[in-house]
Design a protein around this motif. Structure first.
Motif, PDB file in Angstrom:
ATOM      1  N   ARG A   1      80.235  41.979  37.038  1.00  0.00           N
ATOM      2  CA  ARG A   1      80.658  43.352  36.742  1.00  0.00           C
ATOM      3  C   ARG A   1      81.539  43.355  35.506  1.00  0.00           C
ATOM      4  O   ARG A   1      82.401  42.483  35.350  1.00  0.00           O
ATOM      5  CB  ARG A   1      81.443  43.908  37.932  1.00  0.00           C
ATOM      6  CG  ARG A   1      81.888  45.332  37.757  1.00  0.00           C
ATOM      7  CD  ARG A   1      82.627  45.832  39.007  1.00  0.00           C
ATOM      8  NE  ARG A   1      83.076  47.186  38.839  1.00  0.00           N
ATOM      9  CZ  ARG A   1      84.222  47.524  38.250  1.00  0.00           C
ATOM     10  NH1 ARG A   1      85.032  46.611  37.790  1.00  0.00           N
ATOM     11  NH2 ARG A   1      84.550  48.797  38.127  1.00  0.00           N
TER      12      ARG A   1
ATOM     13  N   CYS B   1      83.837  49.123  31.906  1.00  0.00           N
ATOM     14  CA  CYS B   1      82.858  50.210  31.997  1.00  0.00           C
ATOM     15  C   CYS B   1      82.203  50.331  33.374  1.00  0.00           C
ATOM     16  O   CYS B   1      81.536  51.310  33.658  1.00  0.00           O
ATOM     17  CB  CYS B   1      81.791  50.044  30.923  1.00  0.00           C
ATOM     18  SG  CYS B   1      80.747  48.596  31.143  1.00  0.00           S
TER      19      CYS B   1
ATOM     20  N   SER C   1      79.722  48.467  34.489  1.00  0.00           N
ATOM     21  CA  SER C   1      78.341  47.966  34.509  1.00  0.00           C
ATOM     22  C   SER C   1      78.248  46.760  35.429  1.00  0.00           C
ATOM     23  O   SER C   1      79.180  45.953  35.503  1.00  0.00           O
ATOM     24  CB  SER C   1      77.911  47.534  33.104  1.00  0.00           C
ATOM     25  OG  SER C   1      77.809  48.630  32.241  1.00  0.00           O
ATOM     26  N   THR C   2      77.096  46.635  36.117  1.00  0.00           N
ATOM     27  CA  THR C   2      76.857  45.469  36.957  1.00  0.00           C
ATOM     28  C   THR C   2      75.456  44.917  36.713  1.00  0.00           C
ATOM     29  O   THR C   2      74.527  45.670  36.395  1.00  0.00           O
ATOM     30  CB  THR C   2      76.999  45.780  38.467  1.00  0.00           C
ATOM     31  OG1 THR C   2      76.023  46.749  38.833  1.00  0.00           O
ATOM     32  CG2 THR C   2      78.386  46.253  38.820  1.00  0.00           C
TER      33      THR C   2
ATOM     34  N   VAL D   1      69.926  45.736  37.272  1.00  0.00           N
ATOM     35  CA  VAL D   1      70.861  46.066  36.201  1.00  0.00           C
ATOM     36  C   VAL D   1      71.296  47.521  36.314  1.00  0.00           C
ATOM     37  O   VAL D   1      70.463  48.424  36.265  1.00  0.00           O
ATOM     38  CB  VAL D   1      70.219  45.814  34.818  1.00  0.00           C
ATOM     39  CG1 VAL D   1      71.186  46.146  33.700  1.00  0.00           C
ATOM     40  CG2 VAL D   1      69.734  44.376  34.717  1.00  0.00           C
ATOM     41  N   LYS D   2      72.582  47.706  36.472  1.00  0.00           N
ATOM     42  CA  LYS D   2      73.189  49.035  36.492  1.00  0.00           C
ATOM     43  C   LYS D   2      74.186  49.059  35.338  1.00  0.00           C
ATOM     44  O   LYS D   2      75.355  48.691  35.493  1.00  0.00           O
ATOM     45  CB  LYS D   2      73.927  49.295  37.816  1.00  0.00           C
ATOM     46  CG  LYS D   2      73.087  49.069  39.052  1.00  0.00           C
ATOM     47  CD  LYS D   2      72.149  50.216  39.300  1.00  0.00           C
ATOM     48  CE  LYS D   2      71.526  50.142  40.669  1.00  0.00           C
ATOM     49  NZ  LYS D   2      70.187  49.659  40.734  1.00  0.00           N
ATOM     50  N   ALA D   3      73.704  49.428  34.175  1.00  0.00           N
ATOM     51  CA  ALA D   3      74.519  49.344  32.964  1.00  0.00           C
ATOM     52  C   ALA D   3      74.101  50.420  31.975  1.00  0.00           C
ATOM     53  O   ALA D   3      73.060  51.066  32.150  1.00  0.00           O
ATOM     54  CB  ALA D   3      74.360  47.958  32.329  1.00  0.00           C
ATOM     55  N   CYS D   4      74.885  50.540  30.926  1.00  0.00           N
ATOM     56  CA  CYS D   4      74.535  51.442  29.835  1.00  0.00           C
ATOM     57  C   CYS D   4      73.268  50.924  29.156  1.00  0.00           C
ATOM     58  O   CYS D   4      72.804  49.814  29.439  1.00  0.00           O
ATOM     59  CB  CYS D   4      75.690  51.520  28.833  1.00  0.00           C
ATOM     60  SG  CYS D   4      76.015  49.965  27.964  1.00  0.00           S
TER      61      CYS D   4
ATOM     62  N   GLY E   1      73.612  47.368  27.730  1.00  0.00           N
ATOM     63  CA  GLY E   1      73.534  46.319  28.734  1.00  0.00           C
ATOM     64  C   GLY E   1      72.121  46.147  29.248  1.00  0.00           C
ATOM     65  O   GLY E   1      71.652  45.020  29.484  1.00  0.00           O
ATOM     66  N   GLN E   2      71.416  47.246  29.425  1.00  0.00           N
ATOM     67  CA  GLN E   2      70.026  47.189  29.872  1.00  0.00           C
ATOM     68  C   GLN E   2      69.141  46.539  28.815  1.00  0.00           C
ATOM     69  O   GLN E   2      68.272  45.724  29.133  1.00  0.00           O
ATOM     70  CB  GLN E   2      69.514  48.593  30.182  1.00  0.00           C
ATOM     71  CG  GLN E   2      70.150  49.210  31.412  1.00  0.00           C
ATOM     72  CD  GLN E   2      69.638  50.620  31.634  1.00  0.00           C
ATOM     73  OE1 GLN E   2      68.464  50.910  31.473  1.00  0.00           O
ATOM     74  NE2 GLN E   2      70.541  51.516  32.003  1.00  0.00           N
TER      75      GLN E   2
ATOM     76  N   ARG F   1      81.850  47.804  24.690  1.00  0.00           N
ATOM     77  CA  ARG F   1      80.483  47.615  25.191  1.00  0.00           C
ATOM     78  C   ARG F   1      80.080  46.141  25.270  1.00  0.00           C
ATOM     79  O   ARG F   1      79.051  45.806  25.841  1.00  0.00           O
ATOM     80  CB  ARG F   1      79.464  48.361  24.312  1.00  0.00           C
ATOM     81  CG  ARG F   1      79.732  49.844  24.153  1.00  0.00           C
ATOM     82  CD  ARG F   1      79.728  50.565  25.489  1.00  0.00           C
ATOM     83  NE  ARG F   1      80.113  51.946  25.326  1.00  0.00           N
ATOM     84  CZ  ARG F   1      79.316  52.965  25.520  1.00  0.00           C
ATOM     85  NH1 ARG F   1      78.080  52.770  25.911  1.00  0.00           N
ATOM     86  NH2 ARG F   1      79.758  54.187  25.347  1.00  0.00           N
TER      87      ARG F   1
ATOM     88  N   SER G   1      79.360  44.571  28.811  1.00  0.00           N
ATOM     89  CA  SER G   1      78.093  45.016  29.392  1.00  0.00           C
ATOM     90  C   SER G   1      76.916  44.268  28.768  1.00  0.00           C
ATOM     91  O   SER G   1      75.985  43.865  29.463  1.00  0.00           O
ATOM     92  CB  SER G   1      77.936  46.527  29.200  1.00  0.00           C
ATOM     93  OG  SER G   1      76.736  46.976  29.783  1.00  0.00           O
TER      94      SER G   1
END
Length: 150
Positions: free
Chosen positions: A38, A42, A44-45, A64-67, A70-71, A126, A129
């Motif tokens: 994590r 931000c 993101s995970t 992926v749970k990110a901006c 990050g993705q 960022r 992430s």
């Protein structure tokens, strides 16, 4: 350049396309190792599941749970993740970090394409992430190899 123009440049079509087409975007059943990382700033995970045989990734899944940045980073990593070694993952991770923080070059093959994230250098908030997928994968590989040796 205005802040709005900078943001548009940061979220380029290529970054958004990568984020929308992420390879291995599913969790694995019964992986050898599973690591969730994590980014505290931000939220993101990234959760990585993998199997390793003879020091190489044989199965891989990621949640992926990110901006979008990050993705996109996770998508670039996922494009060529099968068959990679811990040394290759760590080299890509360290090179990406240097690209973001020290204006270094992007990771080379087999992890090419990260140059698309160069505009994110200016957005330090960022960076965590962007780093998550490679960091989680390196940790998961280490854990899988330790479990395999035990």
């Amino acid at each position: 350049m205005s802040a709005e123009t900078d943001l548009i440049k940061l979220y380029s079509r290529r970054i958004l396309a990568l984020a929308a087409d992420m390879p291995h975007a599913r969790r694995l059943a019964a992986p050898m190792a599973s690591v969730k990382k994590r980014a505290p700033l931000c939220g993101s995970t990234v959760t990585v599941d993998l199997d390793v045989d003879a020091g190489r990734i044989t199965r891989f899944g990621q949640d992926v749970k990110a901006c979008a940045l990050g993705q996109a980073s996770a998508a670039l990593m996922g494009q060529n993740i099968l068959g990679r070694t811990l040394a290759e993952i760590e080299a890509a991770r360290d090179t990406l970090k240097a690209m973001l923080k020290d204006n270094g070059p992007p990771p080379a093959a087999p992890f090419k394409g990260y140059e698309v994230l160069k505009p994110a250098r200016e957005y330090r908030n960022r960076h965590a992430s962007i780093m998550l997928a490679l960091e989680a994968t390196a940790q998961a590989m280490t854990e899988a190899q330790q479990a395999d040796c035990a």
